[in-house]
Design a protein around this motif. Structure first.
Motif, PDB file in Angstrom:
ATOM      1  N   SER A   1      -2.353  -4.438  -1.491  1.00  0.00           N
ATOM      2  CA  SER A   1      -2.206  -4.391  -0.039  1.00  0.00           C
ATOM      3  C   SER A   1      -2.194  -5.798   0.533  1.00  0.00           C
ATOM      4  CB  SER A   1      -3.348  -3.596   0.577  1.00  0.00           C
ATOM      5  OG  SER A   1      -4.563  -4.341   0.472  1.00  0.00           O
ATOM      6  N   HIS A   2      -1.934  -5.901   1.834  1.00  0.00           N
ATOM      7  CA  HIS A   2      -1.985  -7.211   2.487  1.00  0.00           C
ATOM      8  C   HIS A   2      -3.383  -7.814   2.404  1.00  0.00           C
ATOM      9  CE1 HIS A   2       2.084  -6.719   3.850  1.00  0.00           C
ATOM     10  NE2 HIS A   2       1.788  -5.625   4.523  1.00  0.00           N
ATOM     11  N   GLY A   3      -4.385  -6.954   2.225  1.00  0.00           N
ATOM     12  CA  GLY A   3      -5.747  -7.447   2.071  1.00  0.00           C
ATOM     13  C   GLY A   3      -6.120  -7.737   0.627  1.00  0.00           C
ATOM     14  N   GLY A   4      -5.158  -7.555  -0.301  1.00  0.00           N
ATOM     15  CA  GLY A   4      -5.407  -7.879  -1.699  1.00  0.00           C
ATOM     16  C   GLY A   4      -6.021  -6.763  -2.513  1.00  0.00           C
ATOM     17  N   LEU A   5      -6.043  -5.532  -1.999  1.00  0.00           N
ATOM     18  CA  LEU A   5      -6.652  -4.417  -2.715  1.00  0.00           C
ATOM     19  C   LEU A   5      -5.588  -3.621  -3.466  1.00  0.00           C
ATOM     20  CD1 LEU A   5      -9.188  -3.123  -0.046  1.00  0.00           C
ATOM     21  CD2 LEU A   5      -9.478  -4.924  -1.761  1.00  0.00           C
ATOM     22  N   LEU A   6      -5.960  -3.125  -4.648  1.00  0.00           N
ATOM     23  CA  LEU A   6      -5.044  -2.350  -5.479  1.00  0.00           C
ATOM     24  C   LEU A   6      -5.206  -0.861  -5.184  1.00  0.00           C
ATOM     25  CD1 LEU A   6      -5.413  -4.183  -8.903  1.00  0.00           C
ATOM     26  CD2 LEU A   6      -3.394  -4.163  -7.417  1.00  0.00           C
ATOM     27  N   PRO A   7      -4.097  -0.174  -4.945  1.00  0.00           N
ATOM     28  CA  PRO A   7      -4.159   1.258  -4.666  1.00  0.00           C
ATOM     29  C   PRO A   7      -4.056   2.087  -5.936  1.00  0.00           C
ATOM     30  CG  PRO A   7      -1.926   0.492  -4.371  1.00  0.00           C
ATOM     31  CD  PRO A   7      -2.733  -0.720  -4.786  1.00  0.00           C
ATOM     32  N   GLU A   8      -4.361   3.334  -5.799  1.00  0.00           N
ATOM     33  CA  GLU A   8      -4.141   4.287  -6.881  1.00  0.00           C
ATOM     34  C   GLU A   8      -2.643   4.418  -7.169  1.00  0.00           C
ATOM     35  OE1 GLU A   8      -6.097   8.572  -7.694  1.00  0.00           O
ATOM     36  OE2 GLU A   8      -4.845   8.499  -5.906  1.00  0.00           O
ATOM     37  N   GLN A   9      -1.842   4.513  -6.109  1.00  0.00           N
ATOM     38  CA  GLN A   9      -0.404   4.691  -6.246  1.00  0.00           C
ATOM     39  C   GLN A   9       0.324   3.813  -5.232  1.00  0.00           C
ATOM     40  OE1 GLN A   9       0.707   8.865  -5.826  1.00  0.00           O
ATOM     41  NE2 GLN A   9      -1.298   9.498  -6.585  1.00  0.00           N
ATOM     42  N   VAL A  10       1.605   3.563  -5.512  1.00  0.00           N
ATOM     43  CA  VAL A  10       2.492   2.925  -4.536  1.00  0.00           C
ATOM     44  C   VAL A  10       3.672   3.851  -4.264  1.00  0.00           C
ATOM     45  CG1 VAL A  10       1.850   0.546  -5.062  1.00  0.00           C
ATOM     46  CG2 VAL A  10       3.668   1.638  -6.374  1.00  0.00           C
ATOM     47  N   TRP A  11       4.225   3.712  -3.083  1.00  0.00           N
ATOM     48  CA  TRP A  11       5.390   4.505  -2.684  1.00  0.00           C
ATOM     49  C   TRP A  11       6.607   3.990  -3.449  1.00  0.00           C
ATOM     50  CZ3 TRP A  11       6.447   8.934  -0.611  1.00  0.00           C
ATOM     51  CH2 TRP A  11       7.691   9.188  -0.027  1.00  0.00           C
ATOM     52  N   ASP A  12       7.354   4.905  -4.053  1.00  0.00           N
ATOM     53  CA  ASP A  12       8.448   4.479  -4.922  1.00  0.00           C
ATOM     54  C   ASP A  12       9.792   5.085  -4.529  1.00  0.00           C
ATOM     55  OD1 ASP A  12       8.004   7.097  -5.659  1.00  0.00           O
ATOM     56  OD2 ASP A  12       7.260   6.640  -7.654  1.00  0.00           O
ATOM     57  N   ALA A  13       9.905   5.490  -3.264  1.00  0.00           N
ATOM     58  CA  ALA A  13      11.171   6.029  -2.759  1.00  0.00           C
ATOM     59  C   ALA A  13      11.632   5.152  -1.593  1.00  0.00           C
ATOM     60  CB  ALA A  13      10.986   7.481  -2.325  1.00  0.00           C
ATOM     61  N   ASP A  14      12.674   5.590  -0.905  1.00  0.00           N
ATOM     62  CA  ASP A  14      13.172   4.832   0.238  1.00  0.00           C
ATOM     63  C   ASP A  14      12.114   4.768   1.345  1.00  0.00           C
ATOM     64  OD1 ASP A  14      15.576   4.470  -1.052  1.00  0.00           O
ATOM     65  OD2 ASP A  14      16.551   6.181  -0.088  1.00  0.00           O
ATOM     66  N   ASP A  15      12.193   3.723   2.146  1.00  0.00           N
ATOM     67  CA  ASP A  15      11.218   3.525   3.219  1.00  0.00           C
ATOM     68  C   ASP A  15      11.229   4.688   4.209  1.00  0.00           C
ATOM     69  OD1 ASP A  15      10.893   1.096   2.012  1.00  0.00           O
ATOM     70  OD2 ASP A  15      11.750  -0.091   3.648  1.00  0.00           O
ATOM     71  N   ILE A  16      10.033   5.056   4.676  1.00  0.00           N
ATOM     72  CA  ILE A  16       9.885   6.012   5.789  1.00  0.00           C
ATOM     73  C   ILE A  16       8.958   5.345   6.797  1.00  0.00           C
ATOM     74  CG2 ILE A  16       9.281   8.361   6.479  1.00  0.00           C
ATOM     75  CD1 ILE A  16       9.659   9.266   3.640  1.00  0.00           C
ATOM     76  N   PRO A  17       9.475   4.451   7.638  1.00  0.00           N
ATOM     77  CA  PRO A  17       8.619   3.649   8.522  1.00  0.00           C
ATOM     78  C   PRO A  17       7.707   4.478   9.414  1.00  0.00           C
ATOM     79  CG  PRO A  17      10.849   2.763   8.467  1.00  0.00           C
ATOM     80  CD  PRO A  17      10.896   4.077   7.752  1.00  0.00           C
ATOM     81  N   ARG A  18       8.186   5.614   9.904  1.00  0.00           N
ATOM     82  CA  ARG A  18       7.370   6.396  10.837  1.00  0.00           C
ATOM     83  C   ARG A  18       6.106   6.940  10.172  1.00  0.00           C
ATOM     84  NH1 ARG A  18       8.315  11.915  10.151  1.00  0.00           N
ATOM     85  NH2 ARG A  18      10.060  12.413   8.752  1.00  0.00           N
ATOM     86  N   ARG A  19       6.116   6.988   8.840  1.00  0.00           N
ATOM     87  CA  ARG A  19       4.921   7.424   8.119  1.00  0.00           C
ATOM     88  C   ARG A  19       4.196   6.254   7.449  1.00  0.00           C
ATOM     89  NH1 ARG A  19       4.132  12.832   7.774  1.00  0.00           N
ATOM     90  NH2 ARG A  19       5.910  14.243   8.096  1.00  0.00           N
ATOM     91  N   GLY A  20       4.664   5.040   7.715  1.00  0.00           N
ATOM     92  CA  GLY A  20       4.033   3.865   7.136  1.00  0.00           C
ATOM     93  C   GLY A  20       4.247   3.737   5.645  1.00  0.00           C
ATOM     94  N   LEU A  21       5.340   4.281   5.126  1.00  0.00           N
ATOM     95  CA  LEU A  21       5.627   4.257   3.700  1.00  0.00           C
ATOM     96  C   LEU A  21       6.798   3.328   3.429  1.00  0.00           C
ATOM     97  CD1 LEU A  21       5.272   8.086   2.988  1.00  0.00           C
ATOM     98  CD2 LEU A  21       3.647   6.280   2.364  1.00  0.00           C
ATOM     99  N   PHE A  22       6.555   2.330   2.564  1.00  0.00           N
ATOM    100  CA  PHE A  22       7.572   1.332   2.249  1.00  0.00           C
ATOM    101  C   PHE A  22       7.616   1.148   0.731  1.00  0.00           C
ATOM    102  CE2 PHE A  22       5.975   0.519   6.483  1.00  0.00           C
ATOM    103  CZ  PHE A  22       7.145   0.375   7.227  1.00  0.00           C
ATOM    104  N   ARG A  23       8.806   1.039   0.219  1.00  0.00           N
ATOM    105  CA  ARG A  23       9.011   0.992  -1.221  1.00  0.00           C
ATOM    106  C   ARG A  23       8.204  -0.148  -1.858  1.00  0.00           C
ATOM    107  NH1 ARG A  23      12.357   3.264  -4.852  1.00  0.00           N
ATOM    108  NH2 ARG A  23      12.982   2.080  -6.703  1.00  0.00           N
TER     109      ARG A  23
END
Length: 796
Positions: free
Chosen positions: A637-659
Motif C-alpha cells: 500500500s501507499h503506507g508500505g503494508l502488504l495485503p493478503e491479495q491485490v486486484w488483478d483485473a481492470d481498474d474500477i475506480p468507483r470501488r477503489g480497485l486498481f490493477r
C-alpha cells in the motif's frame, strides 16, 4: 437526561480492511493497539490485540450552515501518511480537502504509560477561508461488535467527556481544551453524522443512547491545535482516568517514549535493510514493526494474523473474529521471520505460547482467541507439524539452547503422535477449504516427523525416533501415488509428462485408491461452478515439496508442475508476476468489484510471489529471486503494508480497485510480511533460511528409500510394493494374526506401545513375493477377535 431516538440504529458494520498503518507501544503499561486508513483511525483494540473496540474515529468539517460545507475526512480528502522513522509505527497524516478549503494535520500515537490513543490535530484553512467548524465522530464496537453498545455524556473530575460501554469494557473520549458541544446517538438515525449533514452543526443534542449501534460526536476548537484522547478501561472511571492522565502528560512526552522503545527494539535486529532507492519506504523495517505490533503482552508470544477484517465494510457483527485471531500456521511463519531478523527472544515467546495452547491430544486448533479458546473448529494437519519445525529452526538460530530442548519434548512428542495417528490426509488444506492429500500439508508433516525423530534420538528415545523416520520415509515415497498425475488432457495440452495436484480427495481412506480423478468442491465459487476435477486443479502449493526439502528444485516433476501452475495461476501485473492460490479459486471480489461475500473470484496473493522467490533461490536464480522481492514491494500500500491479495483485473475506480493495488482483503497480512522478511534473509545468505536440513540430507543427499509401509484401520492400504515390511498400527493393545500364503502358515506378532498414543506391530513381509497377499486380523488382550480380515496385495 435526553435519550436519543432511533433505537437500535442500523446494522453495525466493520470498516475497511485496507490499513495504512498499525501500531502499539512496546514494553509498556499500555494495552491498546490502533489501526488507520483513509486518513482516520479505524479499529482500536483493548485490552488484547484480538478484541476490537471501535469501528473508526474521524473528523468532519462544516461551515455551520445547513446545505453548506460538509466534508468528511475519510471520503472527501486526499490522504498522505508519513512515518517518523524507519521501523517506528509513529504516524503523521495530512488530509487535504479536494476543494482546497482546508487541510488537516494529525499525529497519532498510543501512550506507553496509559491505555490511550492520542491524536494531535490541527485544522488549517485554505487561503481566504474562514468560519470552519470541526467535529470528531467516534463509532464504538465494544467488544468485537457494535450491536449492543451504550453511549452517554459524562464528566470526570470536572472535565466533560463522552463514554461508551459494551461487554464489560468502556472507552472515554476527552479533549485537552474541552468540547464545545457533545452528543450521542444511534447510527443512521440520530448520530452526529446525520445531524451535521442536516444542519451543519449540532442542532440536536442527546445525552444517552442505550443498547444499540451508537456513535459519539463532539465539536472541538477549530482555531487552535487540539489533543484528543481515547482511553480504555473496564469501568467508566478507569477509562476516564487513562484519557485524563494522557492529556496531562501531553503528546510530546508520549511520542518520545513510544519512539524510543521502538528504536531500541529495531537496533537489535539483523541489518537486512534493502536499498530502496526511489521508493519511499524501508519495507524491511515496516515489516518487522508489523510483526511486533500484532503480539499481545497479556499472552506473550500470542500473535494474531492481522489487525483487520477482510471486506469489513460488507460485514456485520456476525464476523466477530475477522483476522484478529491466532492461526498456528501464521504464528509459526511470524516466529520464523522473527528468527530471520534476529529477534530471538520474541521468537522464543512464540514457542512458549504454542506449548501453552496445544490441545491435550497434541494438535493445535484451526484458529483461536489469544486465550486458546476455539473460534472455528476445523483440523489442519500442517498446523500440528509447523510448531515442530519452529522449534528446530529456533534451536539452529540460537533462540533455544540445547539444554532446553528436553523441556519441549512433551510438546513435540504429542504433536508427532497426533500426526502419525491422523495424517497424512488433512481435514482442511492450508487454505482451510478441502480435505485430502495436498503437497503443502504433506511436505510439512513429513519434515515435522523427521525433525521430531532427530529430537527423540538426541534425547535417547530411539524407538520413537525409528518409528517416526519410518513413517516419514513411507509417506514421502507415496507422495507421487497420491498427488502426481500423468497423461491428463492438461498435461497433453501443455506438453508435460505430469504434474502435482493442488489436492486429491480423501475418498474412502484407502491409501492405494486415492481418487485423483474425482471432483473437488470449491465452495467459494459463485453459481453452479463449484465442482472441478481434481486432475484439473493445481496451485503453487506444490513448491512446498521443494521448500521443505522433499524434492529437488530441478526435479522434472517439479519443473513440469511449474509450467502448469504458471499457465493457470500466474498473473502479470505492473509490478511483476503474482500468483493465485489455485485455478478456480473464488476467494476475492466479484468480477464487478463487489466485496467477497462467501463467493467471488480469487485474486493474486503477494506472499505467493515470496514463495516463488524462495524456490528461485533453491534453483540457483538469485537474480530472479531479487526481482520477485521487488514485485512483493510493488504490491504494498501507499503506507508500505502488504495485503493478503491485490486486484488483478481492470481498474474500477468507483470501488477503489486498481490493477496491482491492494483490494479489500486483509491488510496488513502478517504472514506476507513474514515471508518478505525471510526472503530478505534468504537473499543475504544465498540459501533458504527455513529449509529443514533433515529432509535435504535424507531425501536429496542420501536418497533414503522406505523399508516399510504403514496401515491403520482408519487409513488403510490395499496394495504395497514388494520388498517392504508392513507395520500395523492400532489404537489398542492386540496381537496381530497374519499370513502371506492365505493362512497356510500363520504368525502372531504382538503390537507394542509406541509411546505415541498407539500400538504397532511390524510384520516381516519383505520377502513376500509379488502377487501374494498379506492377510491379517487381531486378537485383543481379553481374547476377543476383531472379527474381520484385512488384506494388502504385494505388487512388483
Amino acid at each position: 437526561m435526553k435519550d436519543a431516538p432511533g433505537h437500535p440504529g442500523i446494522q453495525p458494520r466493520w470498516t475497511s480492511s485496507a490499513k495504512d498503518g498499525v501500531g502499539t507501544a512496546l514494553d509498556a503499561r499500555s494495552e491498546v493497539w490502533f489501526t488507520l486508513s483513509h486518513g482516520i483511525l479505524n479499529e482500536l483494540y483493548y485490552p488484547r490485540v484480538d478484541q476490537a473496540c471501535t469501528r473508526d474515529c474521524g473528523l468532519i468539517v462544516t461551515d455551520g450552515v445547513a446545505g453548506g460545507l460538509f466534508a468528511e475526512e475519510k471520503r472527501d480528502t486526499q490522504n498522505e501518511v508519513h512515518r517518523a522513522a524507519d521501523g517506528v509505527p509513529l504516524h503523521m497524516l495530512v488530509n487535504r480537502c479536494r476543494a482546497g478549503r482546508f487541510a488537516i494535520h494529525k499525529q497519532i500515537v498510543s501512550d506507553p504509560l496509559h491505555s490511550t490513543v492520542l491524536q494531535r490535530i490541527s485544522l488549517r484553512p485554505g487561503s481566504g477561508v474562514s468560519g470552519l467548524r470541526l467535529f470528531v465522530l467516534l463509532a464504538p464496537h465494544l467488544v468485537n461488535g457494535g450491536a449492543d453498545n451504550s453511549a452517554w455524556l459524562g464528566t470526570y473530575k470536572g472535565a466533560d467527556m463522552l463514554f461508551a460501554s459494551g461487554d464489560g469494557t468502556t472507552l472515554a473520549l476527552a479533549c485537552d481544551g474541552g468540547f464545545k458541544v457533545r452528543s450521542v446517538g444511534f447510527v443512521g438515525v440520530s448520530d452526529g453524522w446525520q445531524i451535521l449533514r442536516r444542519h451543519g452543526h449540532l442542532a440536536e443534542v442527546y445525552d444517552r443512547a442505550a443498547d444499540g449501534n451508537v456513535a459519539l460526536v463532539a465539536e472541538i476548537d477549530a482555531d487552535r491545535p487540539t489533543l484528543l484522547a481515547i482511553g480504555f478501561g473496564r469501568k467508566p472511571e478507569e477509562a476516564a482516568f487513562q484519557a485524563a492522565s494522557s492529556l496531562a502528560r501531553g503528546y510530546d512526552r508520549a511520542e518520545a517514549e513510544y519512539a524510543a522503545a521502538w528504536r531500541r527494539w529495531q537496533s537489535g535486529l539483523e541489518p537486512l535493510d534493502p536499498l530502496h532507492g526511489a521508493t519511499p519506504h524501508n519495507f524491511y523495517r515496516i515489516s518487522t514493526a508489523v510483526l511486533r505490533s500484532h503480539e499481545s503482552p497479556r499472552f506473550p508470544g500470542g500473535t494474531i494474523a492481522s489487525l483487520s477484517i477482510p471486506w469489513g465494510t460488507s460485514k456485520g457483527d456476525d464476523d466477530m473474529g475477522g483476522y484478529h485471531l491466532v492461526w498456528a500456521r501464521d504464528l509459526v511463519e511470524t516466529a520464523g521471520a522473527l528468527l530471520a531478523c534476529g529477534a530471538v527472544a520474541d521468537a522464543r515467546r512464540t514457542l512458549e505460547y504454542l506449548r501453552a495452547v496445544q490441545e491435550p491430544d497434541g494438535h493445535w486448533l484451526q484458529n483461536c482467541w489469544l486465550d486458546g479458546t476455539a473460534y472455528w473448529h476445523g483440523l489442519q494437519m500442517d498446523e500440528t507439524a509447523y510448531p515442530i519445525l519452529l522449534l528446530d529452526l529456533a534451536f539452529r538460530s540460537g533462540a533455544v539452547p540445547e539444554h532446553d530442548l528436553a523441556g519441549y519434548w512433551p510438546m513435540v512428542r504429542a504433536a508427532a503422535g497426533f500426526i502419525v495417528r491422523n495424517g497424512p490426509a488433512t481435514e482442511q488444506d492450508r487454505w482451510e477449504e478441502n480435505a485430502g492429500y495436498t503437497p503443502a500439508t504433506l511436505a510439512v508433516e513429513i519434515a515435522g516427523l523427521l525433525v521430531a525423530a532427530e529430537l527423540a534420538q538426541r534425547l535417547g528415545e530411539t524407538r520413537i525416533a525409528g518409528f517416526l523416520r519410518d513413517t516419514a520415509d513411507a509417506w514421502n515415497a507415496d507422495i507421487d501415488a497420491w498427488i502426481h498425475v500423468c497423461g491428463t488432457d492438461l498435461a497433453d495440452e501443455l506438453g508435460v509428462s505430469g504434474y502435482y495436484l493442488r489436492i486429491a480427495p480423501e475418498g474412502d481412506r484407502d491409501l492405494s485408491r486415492v481418487p485423483r480423478h474425482a471432483r473437488v468442491t470449491v465452495r467459494n465459487r459463485p453459481g453452479n461452478e463449484t465442482s472441478i476435477a481434481a486432475e484439473a486443479l493445481v496451485g503453487i502449493d506444490a513448491l512446498a515439496l521443494v521448500r521443505f526439502g522433499l524434492r529437488a528444485a530441478n526435479d522434472p516433476r517439479i519443473l513440469d508442475t511449474l509450467k502448469v501452475v504458471d499457465h493457470l495461476t500466474r498473473v502479470d501485473l505492473p509490478q511483476g508476476p503474482v500468483w493465485h492460490r489455485y485455478n478456480g479459486d473464488g476467494y476475492g471480489e466479484h468480477d464487478d468489484g463487489r466485496p467477497f461475500d462467501g463467493v467471488g473470484q480469487g485474486r493474486a496473493w503477494p506472499l505467493l510471489t515470496g514463495e516463488r522467490a524462495h524456490y528461485a533461490i533453491l534453483a540457483g536464480d538469485l537474480a530472479g529471486a531479487a526481482r520477485l522481492r521487488g514485485t512483493m514491494e510493488g504490491c504494498a500500500s501507499h503506507g508500505g503494508l502488504l495485503p493478503e491479495q491485490v486486484w488483478d483485473a481492470d481498474d474500477i475506480p468507483r470501488r477503489g480497485l486498481f490493477r496491482g493495488r491492494p483490494n479489500g482483503s486483509a491488510m496488513p497480512l502478517v504472514w506476507a510480511h513474514a515471508e518478505y522478511i525471510k526472503l530478505l534473509r534468504s537473499l543475504r545468505d544465498e540459501a533458504v533460511f527455513d529449509l529443514p536440513p533433515q529432509t535435504v540430507l535424507r531425501y536429496l543427499v542420501e536418497k533414503q528409500a522406505p523399508r516399510l509401509r504403514d496401515w491403520r484401520e482408519a487409513w488403510r492400504r490395499t496394495r504395497m510394493p514388494v520388498g517392504q515390511n508392513v507395520r500395523i498400527e492400532l489404537c489398542e493393545a492386540a496381537t496381530i494374526h497374519w499370513s502371506t500364503d492365505d493362512w497356510r502358515h500363520v504368525t502372531d506378532t504382538p503390537a507394542e506401545d509406541t509411546g505415541l498414543g498407539m500400538f504397532a506391530a511390524e510384520l516381516t513381509t519383505a520377502r513376500a513375493p509379488a502377487g501374494s497377499r498379506v492377510v491379517f486380523t487381531w486378537r485383543r488382550p481379553d481374547g476377543t477377535w476383531r472379527g474381520q480380515d484385512f488384506a494388502i496385495e504385494v505388487q512388483g
